[in-house]
Design an enzyme around this catalytic site. Structure first.
Site, PDB file in Angstrom:
ATOM      1  N   GLU A 278     -30.981  15.682  -8.436  1.00  0.00           N
ATOM      2  CA  GLU A 278     -30.515  15.271  -7.111  1.00  0.00           C
ATOM      3  C   GLU A 278     -31.674  14.617  -6.360  1.00  0.00           C
ATOM      4  OE1 GLU A 278     -28.698  18.360  -4.744  1.00  0.00           O
ATOM      5  OE2 GLU A 278     -27.625  16.882  -3.527  1.00  0.00           O
TER       6      GLU A 278
ATOM      7  N   TYR B 252     -29.866  24.118   4.831  1.00  0.00           N
ATOM      8  CA  TYR B 252     -31.135  23.730   5.447  1.00  0.00           C
ATOM      9  C   TYR B 252     -31.553  24.775   6.474  1.00  0.00           C
ATOM     10  CZ  TYR B 252     -31.091  19.203   3.114  1.00  0.00           C
ATOM     11  OH  TYR B 252     -31.124  18.203   2.168  1.00  0.00           O
TER      12      TYR B 252
ATOM     13  N   ASP C  77     -24.424  14.961  -1.672  1.00  0.00           N
ATOM     14  CA  ASP C  77     -23.129  15.335  -1.119  1.00  0.00           C
ATOM     15  C   ASP C  77     -22.830  14.457   0.092  1.00  0.00           C
ATOM     16  OD1 ASP C  77     -24.596  16.400   1.022  1.00  0.00           O
ATOM     17  OD2 ASP C  77     -24.775  18.331  -0.003  1.00  0.00           O
TER      18      ASP C  77
ATOM     19  N   ASP D   8     -27.420  13.323   3.365  1.00  0.00           N
ATOM     20  CA  ASP D   8     -28.793  13.760   3.058  1.00  0.00           C
ATOM     21  C   ASP D   8     -29.178  13.578   1.601  1.00  0.00           C
ATOM     22  OD1 ASP D   8     -26.992  15.991   2.371  1.00  0.00           O
ATOM     23  OD2 ASP D   8     -28.846  17.067   1.932  1.00  0.00           O
TER      24      ASP D   8
END
Ligand SMILES: *[C@@H]1O[C@H](CO)[C@@H](O)[C@H](O)[C@H]1NC(C)=O
Ligand SMILES: *[C@@H]1O[C@H](CO)[C@@H](O)[C@H](O)[C@H]1NC(C)=O
Length: 512
Positions: free
Chosen positions: A478, A234, A85, A82
């Site tokens: 990120e 999430y 990571d 995603d």
């Protein structure tokens, strides 16, 4: 055409933007949207999990996670990581594929003109192939591989991963209507994309989409209550009702079957579609997207008019909020003019807003309408100009003079919070890099990442337009797949308007 001419033409368009936005002067630079579009698709190659194909262009990546699902006796190799990571999270992955498919449905022509159509389809198929594998039975969907806690304990290239690859599923006893709904939406939208070029595949996608929608609707529940490990990463804060409406509307678009439309209309009120006015559109909260689609329907059938008008009024609330034209509840802006929703990964909201504004501006253009907000009336050109101002900010028209799309322009983030990009590639360094070794030797370095994560849209600046290009600053550095996915259609559309300008036709962004 010579570059000088291009610049002159671009400059003449700029004053048009001044009326609506707090504008930063370098906005009048001319950006290469076709290049940004091409770079976007490279990013999806960087995020690939599984066995990489022969034509993989991002060569600092290699095969990874080749035994995903094995512990549970299911083949879950493939799909996308995603963000920075190495976890595969089903909900944001599905949202990414819905956005990419939507971009191709609306702007496929423009993507094709820019020479990127095949790459767009590959990016979508990398996701949909995985969802087909993950949907092992009508009422079983595997929704996560790996978990954030163990993954974040290590800083490793995906190719070296030693962390748990346990897979998690939702089923009739452990429901997940949100993730099932979003995956159904993604597959329904993708079925429209492949209808012409690959009709058999398109049918297969649609079949899975219909089953997943039925599963999500029949066994209702939030997936993060069934799959606890998803909660810290999430969580489905908005619940599953938005995803069920979202799935229904995409299935209606894909099939034109009344049962999906009726669901969408009948549940409109109870599921919040016509009652929730929300000023963000994200992997969690789909209402603005649902409302936008509903208000762009050309409805021959007048009997639906009342509900659709209610949907439209909520869509307009969202759009007017982005344009700062509601009396109250507008989206904040930075002094440099960037939409500002929240600190962590703010760019995701900028990207989705730019996409919806672009889509809606084309809808207004095609139907000869204007948007009536409480504080003013907006025409399609003005709306598109505002979307452009957000994209131009992203590409470098901002107080930091920084492109937040990695790899674009002379100045972009060098220390993206991304495991694979921040460690020497397998090609350069064949040695195994262990869990904490990555932290010791790579994470804390002040040097730039050895691999450029081209096409990634990072979290971006704070409310004062400030940005710290530091690897541990994940709030800003990120990137996530759904950030870039929301920009694909906008880049393609901007490229088209620029091409028109180049060729001296009537600019699509006319003076206001
Ligand atoms: C935009 O970038 C592409 C490379 O991605 C290049 O081929 C093209 O010439 C550029 N266009 C302009 C107008 O500079
Ligand atoms: C918005 O503000 C204007 C001017 O103050 C006022 O006339 C109008 O009634 C307000 N609209 C709503 C819906 O509150």
């Amino acid at each position: 055409m010579k570059k000088d001419n291009v610049n002159v033409l671009s400059f003449t368009l700029c004053p048009a933007l001044l009326s609506l936005t707090a504008i930063f002067l370098p906005l009048c630079e001319s950006f290469n949207y076709s290049q940004a579009l091409s770079q976007s698709f490279l990013y999806f190659e960087s995020q690939r999990s599984g066995h990489l194909p022969y034509n993989q262009r991002v060569t600092w990546r290699h095969h990874s996670a080749l035994t995903d699902g094995l512990e549970q006796g299911v083949d879950l190799v493939g799909g996308y990581y995603d963000a920075g990571d190495n976890v595969k999270f089903g909900l944001p992955m599905a949202f990414t594929i819905t956005l990419l498919s939507w971009a191709v449905i609306e702007y496929g022509q423009q993507i094709d003109t820019a020479g990127e159509y095949a790459h767009a389809l590959e990016a979508i198929k990398w996701g949909t192939d995985y969802f087909i594998k993950a949907h092992t039975q009508p009422n079983v969907l595997w929704v996560e591989v790996g978990d954030g806690d163990t993954d974040h304990y290590c800083w490793q290239r995906p190719e070296d991963m030693t962390t748990s690859r346990r897979a998690f599923k939702v089923d009739a006893d452990n429901p997940g209507s949100d993730v099932a709904g979003e995956t159904a939406a993604a597959l329904a939208a993708a079925s429209m994309v492949f209808r012409r070029t690959n009709p058999h595949y398109s049918q297969l996608l649609l079949h899975h989409a219909q089953q997943l929608f039925e599963f999500g609707d029949k066994y209702k529940g939030k997936y993060d209550e069934s799959v606890g490990v998803a909660k810290g990463y999430y969580a489905s804060v908005s619940g599953y009702k938005d995803e069920l409406l979202w799935a229904a509307i995409w299935l209606y678009k894909a099939t034109l079957k009344d049962k999906y439309l009726n669901y969408f209309l009948e549940k409109a009120h109870d599921f919040g579609g016509t009652t929730w006015a929300i000023t963000e559109f994200s992997w969690d909260v789909k209402y603005a997207g649902i409302q936008a689609i509903a208000s762009m329907f050309s409805m021959e059938e007048k009997k639906h008019e009342v509900v659709l008008k209610q949907y439209r009024s909520q869509a307009e609330h969202y759009l007017c909020a982005c344009l700062n034209l509601n009396n109250v509840s507008n989206v904040e802006r930075t002094p440099g003019g960037l939409l500002y929703t929240r600190q962590w990964n703010n760019m995701q909201y900028v990207a989705t807003a730019s996409f919806l504004l672009t889509l809606y501006s084309d809808h207004l253009l095609a139907t000869h309408q204007k948007l009536l907000c409480q504080k003013g009336v907006v025409g399609p050109h003005e709306m598109f100009a505002f979307a452009k101002s957000q994209v131009d900010y992203i590409l470098g028209s901002n107080p930091m003079g920084m492109s937040y799309l990695v790899g674009y322009g002379p100045n972009f983030p060098q220390r993206v919070h991304h495991r694979g990009a921040s460690i020497e590639s397998l090609k350069e360094n064949k040695g195994f890099i262990g869990c904490t070794q990555g932290y010791d030797n790579w994470y804390g370095r002040v040097e730039p990442n050895p691999n450029v994560l081209i096409g990634a849209l990072v979290g971006g600046p704070d409310i004062k337009d400030q940005f710290k290009d530091e690897r541990p600053n994940y709030i800003q550095t990120e990137a996530c797949t759904y950030n870039t996915a929301a920009l694909v259609g906008v880049f393609a559309r901007l490229h088209q308007s620029q091409a028109h300008t180049y060729h001296n036709e009537t600019p699509l962004i006319a003076s206001i």
